[in-house]
Every structure is written in structure tokens, then in C-alpha cells.
Design an enzyme around this catalytic site. Sequence first.
Site, short mmCIF file in Angstrom:
data_model
loop_
_atom_site.label_atom_id
_atom_site.label_comp_id
_atom_site.label_asym_id
_atom_site.label_seq_id
_atom_site.Cartn_x
_atom_site.Cartn_y
_atom_site.Cartn_z
N ARG A 77 9.13 1.53 -2.53
CA ARG A 77 8.71 0.06 -2.72
C ARG A 77 10.14 -0.71 -2.70
O ARG A 77 9.93 -1.56 -1.77
CB ARG A 77 8.37 0.07 -3.99
CG ARG A 77 7.55 -1.53 -4.51
CD ARG A 77 6.74 -1.62 -5.38
NE ARG A 77 5.45 -0.95 -5.14
CZ ARG A 77 5.24 0.30 -5.70
NH1 ARG A 77 6.05 0.99 -6.53
NH2 ARG A 77 4.12 0.93 -5.42
N PHE A 112 4.66 4.78 -13.43
CA PHE A 112 3.18 4.82 -13.33
C PHE A 112 2.78 5.79 -12.04
O PHE A 112 3.65 6.25 -11.48
CB PHE A 112 2.56 3.37 -12.98
CG PHE A 112 2.96 2.75 -11.80
CD1 PHE A 112 4.24 2.09 -11.48
CD2 PHE A 112 2.08 2.82 -10.62
CE1 PHE A 112 4.34 1.69 -10.12
CE2 PHE A 112 2.22 2.50 -9.52
CZ PHE A 112 3.66 1.89 -9.17
N ASP A 144 1.06 -1.16 0.04
CA ASP A 144 0.05 0.01 -0.07
C ASP A 144 0.84 1.23 0.05
O ASP A 144 1.79 1.24 0.76
CB ASP A 144 -1.10 -0.07 1.10
CG ASP A 144 -2.14 1.09 0.89
OD1 ASP A 144 -2.91 0.75 -0.31
OD2 ASP A 144 -2.40 2.05 1.69
N ASP A 181 4.63 9.19 -10.84
CA ASP A 181 5.94 9.11 -10.97
C ASP A 181 6.36 10.52 -11.77
O ASP A 181 7.37 11.04 -11.63
CB ASP A 181 6.48 7.99 -11.76
CG ASP A 181 6.53 6.89 -10.76
OD1 ASP A 181 6.63 7.19 -9.41
OD2 ASP A 181 6.80 5.71 -11.04
#
Length: 210
Positions: free
Chosen positions: A193, A164, A81, A167
Amino acid sequence: MNNIININNKKLPRLLLATTNAGKQRELRSLLKNCPIQIVVPSDLGIAIEVPETGFSYDENASIKAQAFLDASGIAVVSDDTGLEVDALNGAPGLHSARYSNLPFATDVDRRAKLLDALKGIPQPWTARFRCTVAVAAPGREIQLFRGTVEGVIINRESGDHGFGYDRLFWIPEAGKTMADLTLEEKNTFSHRAVAVKKAIPYILKILSE
Ligand code: ITT
């Protein structure tokens, strides 16, 4: 469901990426590519569930998603998340990053347009960060959480065609580029991430080898 898949006579444990976001799937696959595991996504298992993100934190939402996909598959899962927090917007879109645009079937383009609209008239710089929680769930185990953050600045025009989501608007001062100017491999060296997944890998390898 059996958690072992047989490829070229090698038995590799399976790990389900508990996300339907194609951009996340690409990055997670690449981050986990050196692990001796078989990565699967929900469609590979015929799983098509919509998990409402009803938590009050990234940790809660990541846990909710991980548990839902564990229940649906019976195998080890990794969920993610992520939210974009813009200081000039008091941390918005934050937890609501996915549902930020009110348009039905909103796309990344709609969400970026909404963000720039919200920032109109507010003096720059628009400091911001991506915050990510990765949750690992497996049968008979408590969910484990791993976190990562990356700092940057929102800019008022799009740049780059990699990545994506937000970004194209997320400028990284140290790189002199937006996140979308970076290749997938470059983003995966330091992103929110990447930081979270790199912390999770030893745990994933441990539970899948037991
Ligand atoms: P899943 O819940 O299926 O994983 P999602 O797209 O709903 O997919 P999030 O709630 O975590 O996932 O994402 C919140 C929003 O932030 C969403 O619009 C994403 O496109 C965006 N986002 C997530 N990670 C991003 C990243 O690394 N770079 C840019 N935008 C990102």
C-alpha cells in the site's frame, strides 16, 4: 458537493478514502498525513454503500470502488484493492482475499484460519505476496491507477498485534518479523500500500491544487 473545507481559516481540498476497512483507513491517513489536504472517510459524509467487487483484476476492483464513491460524494477519492497471493495455492486467495472464508460475517480471524487450513500438508516455504492497486478518481478526470507489491512468506503460527487482515501470518525475511510485528509507521515504509500510495501522491496533490 463543494470540495473545499475551511479549517482554521485555511482552505484545504478534501479527499475521500473510498474504503470501510478501518485498518486501511489508518494506514492511508498516515501515508497522506503530510499532504495539505483534508482526509474524510465515507461515514464523515454519511455515505454507506456496499460496492460489489465484481472486477477480474485488482485494477478493475479498485476502479469500481473509486467510481462508486466518486458518484456518491462528488469529491476526489482514493480507493485500494489488495490481495494476498500464495504460490502454493496457485495465487489464492488473490482477488478473493476479502471473501475467502465462506462463513457469514467472516472476520480476519476466520480468513487467517481458512488460509492455514488450505496450506495444511503442503511443504513449506509458502512464498507469497501482497498486491495492491490504488485508484484515484476525481470529477471530470479519468481514473488513475498506482500499484505496489511486497514479497514474503506465510508462516504457520500468528505473530504480532499490529496491522490487520493477513498481516499476522505474513513473514518478511529481510525484517525477520511478520507484517503484524511492525508498527504502522514501519509497515508504511515499504508495504504494498505504501509503495502504491507514494506513487499516487504527486498526482493527488496536482489534481487537488488545480
Ligand atoms: P474495502 O473494499 O472497503 O477497501 P476490503 O477489506 O474489502 O475493504 P480488499 O478487498 O482490498 O478490502 O481486501 C482484501 C482482503 O485482504 C481483506 O480481508 C483485507 O483484510 C486483506 N488485506 C488488505 N490489505 C491488507 C494488508 O495490508 N495486510 C493484510 N491484509 C490485508
